[in-house]
Write a protein that holds these residues in place. Structure first.
Motif, PDB file in Angstrom:
ATOM      1  N   VAL A   1       0.937  -1.155  -0.045  1.00  0.00           N
ATOM      2  CA  VAL A   1       0.005  -0.127   0.160  1.00  0.00           C
ATOM      3  C   VAL A   1       0.980   1.272  -0.005  1.00  0.00           C
ATOM      4  O   VAL A   1       1.545   1.434   1.003  1.00  0.00           O
ATOM      5  CB  VAL A   1      -0.772  -0.007   1.153  1.00  0.00           C
ATOM      6  N   THR A   2       0.925   2.013  -1.202  1.00  0.00           N
ATOM      7  CA  THR A   2       1.990   3.264  -1.378  1.00  0.00           C
ATOM      8  C   THR A   2       1.079   4.611  -0.968  1.00  0.00           C
ATOM      9  O   THR A   2      -0.107   4.533  -1.552  1.00  0.00           O
ATOM     10  CB  THR A   2       2.551   3.270  -2.304  1.00  0.00           C
ATOM     11  N   VAL A   3       1.308   5.341  -0.062  1.00  0.00           N
ATOM     12  CA  VAL A   3       0.338   6.205   0.649  1.00  0.00           C
ATOM     13  C   VAL A   3       1.014   7.578  -0.042  1.00  0.00           C
ATOM     14  O   VAL A   3       2.059   7.992   0.482  1.00  0.00           O
ATOM     15  CB  VAL A   3       0.318   6.333   2.010  1.00  0.00           C
ATOM     16  N   ASP A   4       0.150   8.409  -1.060  1.00  0.00           N
ATOM     17  CA  ASP A   4       1.098   9.303  -1.880  1.00  0.00           C
ATOM     18  C   ASP A   4       2.500   9.352  -2.036  1.00  0.00           C
ATOM     19  O   ASP A   4       3.341  10.206  -1.757  1.00  0.00           O
ATOM     20  CB  ASP A   4       0.531  10.512  -0.743  1.00  0.00           C
ATOM     21  N   GLY A   5       2.958   8.107  -2.685  1.00  0.00           N
ATOM     22  CA  GLY A   5       4.227   7.951  -2.936  1.00  0.00           C
ATOM     23  C   GLY A   5       4.527   8.440  -4.365  1.00  0.00           C
ATOM     24  O   GLY A   5       3.816   8.819  -5.249  1.00  0.00           O
TER      25      GLY A   5
ATOM     26  N   TYR B   1      -2.539   2.018  -4.221  1.00  0.00           N
ATOM     27  CA  TYR B   1      -2.508   3.520  -4.137  1.00  0.00           C
ATOM     28  C   TYR B   1      -3.242   3.946  -3.486  1.00  0.00           C
ATOM     29  O   TYR B   1      -4.422   4.542  -3.965  1.00  0.00           O
ATOM     30  CB  TYR B   1      -1.906   4.019  -5.810  1.00  0.00           C
ATOM     31  N   LEU B   2      -3.231   4.417  -2.010  1.00  0.00           N
ATOM     32  CA  LEU B   2      -3.996   5.455  -1.351  1.00  0.00           C
ATOM     33  C   LEU B   2      -3.409   6.866  -1.486  1.00  0.00           C
ATOM     34  O   LEU B   2      -2.052   7.173  -1.384  1.00  0.00           O
ATOM     35  CB  LEU B   2      -3.903   5.089  -0.055  1.00  0.00           C
TER      36      LEU B   2
ATOM     37  N   HIS C   1      -7.000   4.439  -4.621  1.00  0.00           N
ATOM     38  CA  HIS C   1      -8.040   4.976  -3.513  1.00  0.00           C
ATOM     39  C   HIS C   1      -7.963   6.160  -3.126  1.00  0.00           C
ATOM     40  O   HIS C   1      -6.879   6.482  -2.631  1.00  0.00           O
ATOM     41  CB  HIS C   1      -8.153   4.002  -2.514  1.00  0.00           C
ATOM     42  N   VAL C   2      -8.806   7.203  -3.562  1.00  0.00           N
ATOM     43  CA  VAL C   2      -8.649   8.621  -3.177  1.00  0.00           C
ATOM     44  C   VAL C   2      -9.242   8.886  -1.920  1.00  0.00           C
ATOM     45  O   VAL C   2     -10.276   8.787  -1.624  1.00  0.00           O
ATOM     46  CB  VAL C   2      -8.930   9.475  -4.423  1.00  0.00           C
ATOM     47  N   LEU C   3      -8.444   9.679  -1.045  1.00  0.00           N
ATOM     48  CA  LEU C   3      -9.110  10.013   0.298  1.00  0.00           C
ATOM     49  C   LEU C   3      -9.331  11.597   0.337  1.00  0.00           C
ATOM     50  O   LEU C   3      -8.568  12.320  -0.006  1.00  0.00           O
ATOM     51  CB  LEU C   3      -7.960   9.932   1.171  1.00  0.00           C
TER      52      LEU C   3
END
Length: 253
Positions: free
Chosen positions: A113-117, A201-202, A228-230
């Motif tokens: 899970v890459t968060v704003d990478g 990709y979050l 997945h866009v937060l």
């Protein structure tokens, strides 16, 4: 404090809970503390490991080895020592490390899970700003960090949260600046078709550091990838809206 000898240095980590393993990797210059608001919910049914990677937080700040390849090698040792096969959750450059780990050793990673990478830099101007930032850190590290970090957050973030993040960056070693030069030329897209590990990709809707086109372009090159866009979040959604982030992570992991 739990520490582990890894490739000649001491790495700080925390390990709590039981169940499927999660390994959290923070972004540039911060520490495992950035995940703190998410942990009480997750440790109820997961084994959760947070790591301060080399040069950051409570781990050693060596002058050498501050490269993508060396941090990835450190992660291999950490995972093998802890005998886990985790979902690796990486924020910002931590997402880059998670992706590289999965490409190099898919046998060690359940999913990424890459968060704003920073999958790549979509324009020459953005790459130039990365190089300029490294120069500014030499000229005035406190002032540069204090001016830069507020742009990581969406409009709902408190001043106290921003200030706390600034303090973490200033506590980390200057040797990690080397990563800026390496990351400026980073682009995994030609290799993503070979990624065997599931990846999500979050990404914060309002991220001013890494635009949404980056995870979408990377996902388009990766078999089975999801984006997945937060909503309402900037570059660090796990700090800005821990409840929404944790819910999204549970959906993925």
């Amino acid at each position: 404090m739990p520490e582990m000898e890894v490739n000649g240095i001491r790495l700080h980590y925390e390990d709590a809970g039981a169940g499927p393993a999660l390994l959290f990797l923070h972004g540039w210059g911060t520490s495992g503390r950035v995940w703190a608001s998410c942990l009480p919910d997750l440790v109820r049914d997961h084994r959760v490991v947070t790591l301060d990677w080399r040069g950051c937080g409570r781990s050693d700040h060596p002058a050498d080895g501050n490269t993508i390849a060396q941090v990835t090698a450190d992660l291999v040792t950490v995972i093998e020592t802890l005998t886990i096969k985790p979902t690796v959750v990486g924020s910002s450059i931590g997402g880059l490390f998670a992706t590289e780990l999965a490409l190099a050793r898919p046998d060690l990673v359940e999913r990424v899970v890459t968060v704003d990478g920073p999958g790549y830099w979509p324009s020459t101007g953005m790459r130039d700003r990365v190089h300029e930032l490294r120069k500014q850190l030499v000229d005035d590290r406190p002032g540069t960090v204090a001016g830069w970090v507020p742009g990581w957050f969406g409009p709902g973030a408190s001043r106290e949260l921003v200030d706390w993040t600034v303090r973490q960056l200033l506590d980390s070693g200057p040797y990690i600046d080397e990563l800026f030069t390496e990351c400026a030329g980073y682009d995994p897209r030609p290799r993503l078709k070979d990624l065997k590990t599931p990846i999500t990709y979050l990404h914060g809707e309002l991220d001013a550091q890494i635009p949404l086109e980056v995870p979408r372009a990377c996902a388009a090159e990766t078999p089975g990838a999801r984006v997945h866009v937060l909503a309402g979040c900037g570059h660090v959604p796990h700090q800005e809206d821990p409840r929404a982030f944790t819910a999204a992570l549970r959906e993925v992991a």
